[in-house]
Design a protein around this motif. Structure first.
Motif, PDB file in Angstrom:
ATOM      1  N   GLU A  77       0.833  -1.372   0.154  1.00 41.15           N
ATOM      2  CA  GLU A  77      -0.013  -0.144   0.029  1.00 41.15           C
ATOM      3  C   GLU A  77       0.962   1.188  -0.043  1.00 41.15           C
ATOM      4  O   GLU A  77       1.823   1.292   0.702  1.00 41.15           O
ATOM      5  CB  GLU A  77      -0.821   0.006   1.082  1.00 41.15           C
ATOM      6  N   PRO A  78       0.509   2.481  -0.730  1.00 40.37           N
ATOM      7  CA  PRO A  78       1.238   3.443  -0.892  1.00 40.37           C
ATOM      8  C   PRO A  78       1.255   4.237   0.665  1.00 40.37           C
ATOM      9  O   PRO A  78       2.010   4.765   0.934  1.00 40.37           O
ATOM     10  CB  PRO A  78       0.500   4.524  -1.870  1.00 40.37           C
ATOM     11  N   ALA A  79       0.321   4.222   1.131  1.00 44.62           N
ATOM     12  CA  ALA A  79       0.213   4.826   2.718  1.00 44.62           C
ATOM     13  C   ALA A  79       1.255   4.114   3.557  1.00 44.62           C
ATOM     14  O   ALA A  79       1.967   4.989   4.432  1.00 44.62           O
ATOM     15  CB  ALA A  79      -1.178   4.603   3.317  1.00 44.62           C
ATOM     16  N   ALA A  80       1.327   2.914   3.520  1.00 42.40           N
ATOM     17  CA  ALA A  80       2.351   2.122   4.289  1.00 42.40           C
ATOM     18  C   ALA A  80       3.768   2.543   3.959  1.00 42.40           C
ATOM     19  O   ALA A  80       4.632   2.698   4.758  1.00 42.40           O
ATOM     20  CB  ALA A  80       1.930   0.507   4.240  1.00 42.40           C
ATOM     21  N   ARG A  81       3.892   2.575   2.707  1.00 49.96           N
ATOM     22  CA  ARG A  81       5.316   2.947   2.183  1.00 49.96           C
ATOM     23  C   ARG A  81       5.703   4.619   2.706  1.00 49.96           C
ATOM     24  O   ARG A  81       6.745   4.595   2.966  1.00 49.96           O
ATOM     25  CB  ARG A  81       5.361   2.855   0.786  1.00 49.96           C
ATOM     26  N   LEU A  82       4.600   5.380   2.568  1.00 52.42           N
ATOM     27  CA  LEU A  82       4.882   6.545   2.899  1.00 52.42           C
ATOM     28  C   LEU A  82       5.202   6.548   4.539  1.00 52.42           C
ATOM     29  O   LEU A  82       5.876   7.556   4.986  1.00 52.42           O
ATOM     30  CB  LEU A  82       3.428   7.562   2.697  1.00 52.42           C
ATOM     31  N   THR A  83       4.524   6.070   5.252  1.00 50.71           N
ATOM     32  CA  THR A  83       4.780   5.820   6.730  1.00 50.71           C
ATOM     33  C   THR A  83       6.391   5.422   6.879  1.00 50.71           C
ATOM     34  O   THR A  83       6.990   6.151   7.890  1.00 50.71           O
ATOM     35  CB  THR A  83       3.951   4.759   7.404  1.00 50.71           C
ATOM     36  N   ILE A  84       6.828   4.425   6.210  1.00 46.92           N
ATOM     37  CA  ILE A  84       8.202   4.100   6.430  1.00 46.92           C
ATOM     38  C   ILE A  84       9.245   5.205   6.016  1.00 46.92           C
ATOM     39  O   ILE A  84      10.061   5.710   6.625  1.00 46.92           O
ATOM     40  CB  ILE A  84       8.409   2.937   5.405  1.00 46.92           C
ATOM     41  N   ILE A  85       8.897   6.135   5.020  1.00 44.62           N
ATOM     42  CA  ILE A  85       9.756   6.911   4.395  1.00 44.62           C
ATOM     43  C   ILE A  85       9.796   7.967   5.463  1.00 44.62           C
ATOM     44  O   ILE A  85      10.692   8.683   5.549  1.00 44.62           O
ATOM     45  CB  ILE A  85       9.440   7.297   2.997  1.00 44.62           C
ATOM     46  N   ASP A  86       8.553   8.390   6.052  1.00 47.35           N
ATOM     47  CA  ASP A  86       8.433   9.452   7.097  1.00 47.35           C
ATOM     48  C   ASP A  86       9.273   9.283   8.150  1.00 47.35           C
ATOM     49  O   ASP A  86       9.578   9.797   8.978  1.00 47.35           O
ATOM     50  CB  ASP A  86       6.936   9.646   7.477  1.00 47.35           C
ATOM     51  N   GLN A  87       9.425   7.637   8.681  1.00 52.81           N
ATOM     52  CA  GLN A  87      10.268   7.356   9.850  1.00 52.81           C
ATOM     53  C   GLN A  87      11.797   7.353   9.554  1.00 52.81           C
ATOM     54  O   GLN A  87      12.317   8.210  10.466  1.00 52.81           O
ATOM     55  CB  GLN A  87       9.863   5.936  10.135  1.00 52.81           C
ATOM     56  N   LEU A  88      11.916   7.029   8.454  1.00 53.81           N
ATOM     57  CA  LEU A  88      13.359   7.339   8.010  1.00 53.81           C
ATOM     58  C   LEU A  88      13.990   9.065   7.937  1.00 53.81           C
ATOM     59  O   LEU A  88      14.977   9.468   8.538  1.00 53.81           O
ATOM     60  CB  LEU A  88      13.560   6.944   6.510  1.00 53.81           C
ATOM     61  N   ILE A  89      13.046   9.736   7.396  1.00 51.79           N
ATOM     62  CA  ILE A  89      13.169  11.301   7.366  1.00 51.79           C
ATOM     63  C   ILE A  89      13.276  11.832   8.639  1.00 51.79           C
ATOM     64  O   ILE A  89      14.056  12.686   8.977  1.00 51.79           O
ATOM     65  CB  ILE A  89      12.196  11.883   6.458  1.00 51.79           C
ATOM     66  N   GLY A  90      12.243  11.164   9.793  1.00 50.68           N
ATOM     67  CA  GLY A  90      12.428  11.848  10.983  1.00 50.68           C
ATOM     68  C   GLY A  90      13.779  11.396  11.591  1.00 50.68           C
ATOM     69  O   GLY A  90      14.381  12.437  12.423  1.00 50.68           O
ATOM     70  N   VAL A  91      14.214  10.172  11.503  1.00 55.01           N
ATOM     71  CA  VAL A  91      15.403   9.873  12.137  1.00 55.01           C
ATOM     72  C   VAL A  91      16.577  10.695  11.806  1.00 55.01           C
ATOM     73  O   VAL A  91      17.723  11.090  12.381  1.00 55.01           O
ATOM     74  CB  VAL A  91      15.797   8.453  12.063  1.00 55.01           C
ATOM     75  N   GLN A  92      16.704  11.017  10.212  1.00 55.11           N
ATOM     76  CA  GLN A  92      17.699  11.613   9.525  1.00 55.11           C
ATOM     77  C   GLN A  92      17.600  13.155  10.104  1.00 55.11           C
ATOM     78  O   GLN A  92      18.858  13.851  10.231  1.00 55.11           O
ATOM     79  CB  GLN A  92      17.459  11.610   8.124  1.00 55.11           C
ATOM     80  N   SER A  93      16.392  13.660  10.090  1.00 58.05           N
ATOM     81  CA  SER A  93      16.435  15.170  10.721  1.00 58.05           C
ATOM     82  C   SER A  93      16.844  15.059  12.075  1.00 58.05           C
ATOM     83  O   SER A  93      17.465  16.368  12.556  1.00 58.05           O
ATOM     84  CB  SER A  93      14.751  15.405  10.551  1.00 58.05           C
ATOM     85  N   LEU A  94      16.548  14.262  12.977  1.00 63.63           N
ATOM     86  CA  LEU A  94      16.957  14.320  14.367  1.00 63.63           C
ATOM     87  C   LEU A  94      18.779  14.154  14.372  1.00 63.63           C
ATOM     88  O   LEU A  94      19.429  15.015  14.992  1.00 63.63           O
ATOM     89  CB  LEU A  94      16.489  13.400  15.303  1.00 63.63           C
ATOM     90  N   ARG A  95      19.109  13.547  13.563  1.00 67.47           N
ATOM     91  CA  ARG A  95      20.405  13.345  13.438  1.00 67.47           C
ATOM     92  C   ARG A  95      21.165  14.564  12.946  1.00 67.47           C
ATOM     93  O   ARG A  95      22.297  14.817  13.351  1.00 67.47           O
ATOM     94  CB  ARG A  95      21.206  12.211  12.563  1.00 67.47           C
ATOM     95  N   ASN A  96      20.535  15.193  11.917  1.00 68.66           N
ATOM     96  CA  ASN A  96      21.294  16.506  11.334  1.00 68.66           C
ATOM     97  C   ASN A  96      21.180  17.623  12.535  1.00 68.66           C
ATOM     98  O   ASN A  96      22.316  18.520  12.577  1.00 68.66           O
ATOM     99  CB  ASN A  96      20.439  16.914  10.244  1.00 68.66           C
ATOM    100  N   THR A  97      20.167  17.578  13.333  1.00 67.11           N
ATOM    101  CA  THR A  97      20.128  18.521  14.494  1.00 67.11           C
ATOM    102  C   THR A  97      21.005  18.097  15.402  1.00 67.11           C
ATOM    103  O   THR A  97      21.886  19.206  15.988  1.00 67.11           O
ATOM    104  CB  THR A  97      18.593  18.433  15.178  1.00 67.11           C
ATOM    105  N   LEU A  98      21.393  16.838  15.849  1.00 67.99           N
ATOM    106  CA  LEU A  98      22.499  16.695  16.591  1.00 67.99           C
ATOM    107  C   LEU A  98      23.963  17.101  15.942  1.00 67.99           C
ATOM    108  O   LEU A  98      24.901  17.501  16.828  1.00 67.99           O
ATOM    109  CB  LEU A  98      22.635  15.077  17.174  1.00 67.99           C
ATOM    110  N   ALA A  99      23.861  16.539  14.796  1.00 71.35           N
ATOM    111  CA  ALA A  99      25.153  17.192  14.058  1.00 71.35           C
ATOM    112  C   ALA A  99      25.760  18.509  14.087  1.00 71.35           C
ATOM    113  O   ALA A  99      27.028  18.787  14.405  1.00 71.35           O
ATOM    114  CB  ALA A  99      25.221  16.654  12.638  1.00 71.35           C
ATOM    115  N   ALA A 100      24.698  19.316  14.142  1.00 74.10           N
ATOM    116  CA  ALA A 100      24.910  20.866  14.260  1.00 74.10           C
ATOM    117  C   ALA A 100      25.495  21.088  15.701  1.00 74.10           C
ATOM    118  O   ALA A 100      26.112  22.395  15.865  1.00 74.10           O
ATOM    119  CB  ALA A 100      23.800  21.679  13.863  1.00 74.10           C
ATOM    120  N   GLU A 101      25.294  20.453  16.899  1.00 73.21           N
ATOM    121  CA  GLU A 101      25.870  20.689  18.019  1.00 73.21           C
ATOM    122  C   GLU A 101      27.089  19.700  18.498  1.00 73.21           C
ATOM    123  O   GLU A 101      27.431  20.058  19.666  1.00 73.21           O
ATOM    124  CB  GLU A 101      24.762  20.500  19.090  1.00 73.21           C
ATOM    125  N   GLU A 102      27.641  19.091  17.410  1.00 76.42           N
ATOM    126  CA  GLU A 102      28.469  17.917  17.865  1.00 76.42           C
ATOM    127  C   GLU A 102      29.888  18.647  18.278  1.00 76.42           C
ATOM    128  O   GLU A 102      30.339  18.276  19.397  1.00 76.42           O
ATOM    129  CB  GLU A 102      28.634  16.857  16.795  1.00 76.42           C
TER     130      GLU A 102
END
Length: 722
Positions: A647-672
């Motif tokens: 289902e497209p909705a399920a695929r969209l949920t997975i990619i949103d989860q990945l984008i969320g983790v990447q966004s949090l890692r980018n926020t941490l990288a700015a303060e490393e």
């Protein structure tokens, strides 16, 4: 009217700007060979049969793809080119069925029809008119005898619309109940350049496309190299709006003197307008100038709107401006209702259909349907207009419902005005009013303040200066209470109780001696505890209280506190450290949840384009058939440790989860860099215990504030000895 009329060159200039008879106008020249235009060619059909099915019989026709799709080699994601080869002679049955054959392939046809249906709907919603026509018959002409560039222009324009076929999830074509029109721009171009007068379309029972084509052929018979493609058919968008305005500005279309001598037109284009004193001066009270019986309003109106309505009723010309939500449509509704009441006929025009619809709906809700003739929607055709006129005439015999009694309305209005005047009248020498007083009290209540308890006697004599003096006194008292603390706990409480009995004095001696002894014991115990944790001995009760609060803070210390807390001690409560540690803890938590789902390659994947393609696929089943959605799904599957959902909705949920983790890692990288410099030995990269450090910093902040510890060594020593 004479040729010296100064209005003539102004109108001529305006008409030249509106006239679009150049070949860039699709009504003058249509390039039917352009496969990427927003139009749809019809092949293997006869104009007479299509006209009979759509117009005479009123039936729908569906589209059929006769070509084959092939990808565009230059851009595989772009539109499809089409391979279409005529299949020889077309049978009579194919020409008489309800199918419109097109040279497109199935995929290209589906995309083209969907796009045209959306564009047609948008144009009608925004402009209030239909610009979708089935062009039947094309005149092949040349701009002059020596020209080698052939031009093609449609001759008959049949208004049509797309109709959703719910069973097949496709679109059919249906003729609209509007007049067939000829090509007005082409007619004007041929008249100006060649002196050719194209025939008009007078649709009746005897009329047919063939008879019209015969008349056109006779009109252009003197032109060398010109011809007619009688069975050429194309579905496309054509607009006549500017040409109709061009005709309206032609003085020949108006009775002499009714247009060019009109004072409004003269004022707009030439002379301007003379200043007229406003009917309602600034600051004037409308209720003193207007009687309730003279006000005609079908929806609510405030004072500024009422001024506009009444000034228009008295013949003033004006421009009313205001942002959305300021009541312009309500004002227009009242102006139209008042004009109808005054026996006037009004034409209300607007650039957007939405503005017309809003005013029309307001008039209907006000019960004024019988005075409205709708000309801006798909119902604005001859049949609908005739029905509306008949219905209105039949309703004219009904009695008019009674209106409100103007005498009683005036009495109620005067009572309300009297109450308002009393609320705004000064009640003391300072000029205070009851309205202002109520406003201040409501402000106090909304801020959570307790209602004041004050004597009412003489309150009406207190002015602004008295209230300011009282306010300053209250502020002074609050500052004193803040410094001295609660009166119940003040050490000098009851010192003015001088009339004590002998028994009270003896009792106080015993209590005071016990209190002094308890204080000495408290100071001794506090000094012992302070010595244990290497802190100065307290000498006042306040210092003892600080020490006690510090000891209480140690009760909540983390189970394991590292000895090297010096880097954290001074910056434990710094906002940047708090935010950086929170960002690290949030990333570690999200990463731990997502790690079983994704491979290591996922954390560096550019996920934004993949998400855009998946969103498009979720919104439209057609989008899932094309390259971007499929390629993005394959790319997502390559970084998963699990099967890709269907289902497209399920695929969209997975990619949103990945984008969320990447966004949090980018926020941490700015303060490393900052974290590594300040955490020192506590920094361990991605393995840093962010949650534990957050709890430690929170405790250090509380302990330092409670016990007034000067350095980290005191904290470590206290932890070891307590």
């Amino acid at each position: 009217m004479t040729d010296t009329n100064p209005l003539l060159p102004v109108l001529a200039s305006a008409r030249r700007k509106l006239l679009e008879t150049g070949t860039r106008n699709r009504l003058i020249h249509v390039n039917r060979e352009n496969k990427r235009s927003n139009s749809l060619n019809i092949v293997n059909e006869q104009t007479e049969e299509v006209y009979q099915i759509l117009r005479a019989d009123g039936r729908r026709m569906r589209f059929k793809a006769m070509g084959k799709d092939r990808p565009n080699k230059e851009d595989e994601d772009g539109p499809k080119l089409v391979d279409y080869v005529p299949d020889g002679e077309v049978s009579e049955d194919r020409m008489r069925d309800d199918v419109l054959e097109t040279p497109l392939g199935p995929e290209a046809l589906a995309r083209r029809v969907l796009r045209m249906a959306k564009d047609a709907k948008t144009a009608e919603e925004e402009q209030g008119l239909n610009i979708l026509f089935l062009a039947m018959g094309f005149l092949k002409w040349k701009e002059d005898a020596n020209s080698q560039v052939p031009r093609e222009a449609p001759l008959i324009l049949l208004p049509v619309e797309f109709v959703r076929n719910e069973r097949k999830s496709t679109y059919d074509l249906r003729a609209r109940e509007e007049d067939i029109t000829t090509n007005l721009p082409l007619k004007e171009r041929l008249r100006q350049d060649f002196g050719i007068i194209l025939p008009e379309i007078d649709e009746d029972e005897e009329w047919s496309p063939a008879t019209y084509f015969d008349a056109v052929a006779e009109a252009v018979s003197g032109q060398s190299g010109w011809s007619l493609d009688r069975d050429g058919i194309q579905l496309g968008f054509f607009s006549f709006a500017k040409l109709l305005m061009h005709h309206d500005l032609d003085l020949e279309n108006w009775p002499e003197g009714t247009f060019d001598d009109h004072p409004l037109l003269q004022g707009l284009l030439l002379k301007g307008f003379e200043y007229r004193e406003p009917i309602f001066p600034d600051g004037a009270k409308l209720d003193e100038l207007l009687a309730p019986a003279d006000i005609i309003q079908v929806v609510d109106a405030d004072a500024s709107q009422t001024k506009v309505i009444e000034e228009v009723r008295r013949g003033l010309d004006m421009v009313v401006q205001g942002p959305p939500g300021t009541g312009k449509s309500q004002t227009i509704t009242n102006i139209l209702a008042a004009a109808a009441h005054d026996g006037k006929t009004v034409l209300f025009v607007a650039e957007k259909m939405a503005a017309l619809s809003v005013v029309h709906s307001r008039l209907l809700k006000a019960g004024l349907r019988d005075m409205c003739l709708e000309l801006h929607s798909r119902t604005a055709n001859k049949k609908a207009v005739a029905q509306e006129l008949g219905r209105t005439l039949s309703m004219s015999g009904r009695p008019i419902p009674p209106v409100a009694d103007p005498v009683r309305l005036k009495a109620v209005r005067d009572d309300l005005n009297r109450i308002a005047a009393e609320l705004h009248a000064p009640v003391n020498a300072a000029g205070d009013t009851a309205f202002e007083t109520l406003s201040e009290i409501i402000g106090f209540l909304n801020s959570g303040c307790r209602p004041p308890v004050i004597p009412l006697q003489g309150l009406e004599k207190a002015g602004r200066s008295d209230r300011d003096h009282g306010t300053r006194a209250i502020e002074k008292l609050l500052r004193a209470l803040e410094e001295a603390g609660s009166p119940d706990r003040h050490p000098y409480r009851s010192v003015r109780e001088l009339n004590l009995q002998p028994t009270d004095l003896e009792r106080l001696k015993v209590e005071l001696a016990a209190a002094v002894e308890a204080i000495h014991e408290l100071l001794a115990e506090a000094a012992r505890v302070a010595d244990v944790i290497s802190m100065p001995a307290p000498v006042t009760l306040f210092e003892v209280e600080r020490l006690a609060k510090g000891l209480v803070a140690f009760r909540d210390a983390p189970k394991t506190v590292p000895r090297d807390i010096a880097p954290l001690f001074q910056i434990a409560d710094e906002p940047r450290l708090v935010e950086a540690l929170s960002a690290g803890a949030a990333w570690q938590q999200a990463y731990a949840v997502a790690k079983p789902t994704f491979s290591d390659a996922a954390w560096t994947l550019n996920a934004a384009p993949i998400r855009a393609a998946l969103v498009a696929g979720k919104a439209s089943i057609l989008k899932r058939w094309f390259g971007p959605y499929k390629r993005s799904s394959v790319e997502l599957a390559s970084v998963l440790n699990m099967p890709l959902p269907k289902e497209p909705a399920a695929r969209l949920t997975i990619i949103d989860q990945l984008i969320g983790v990447q966004s949090l890692r980018n926020t941490l990288a700015a303060e490393e860099g900052w974290l590594q410099s300040n955490l020192q030995s506590h920094w361990r990269g991605e393995k840093t215990p962010f949650s534990e450090l957050t709890a430690l910093c929170q405790w250090l902040t509380a302990a330092r504030q409670a016990g007034d510890f000067a350095n980290a060594n005191q904290v470590v020593s206290a932890l070891e000895k307590l």
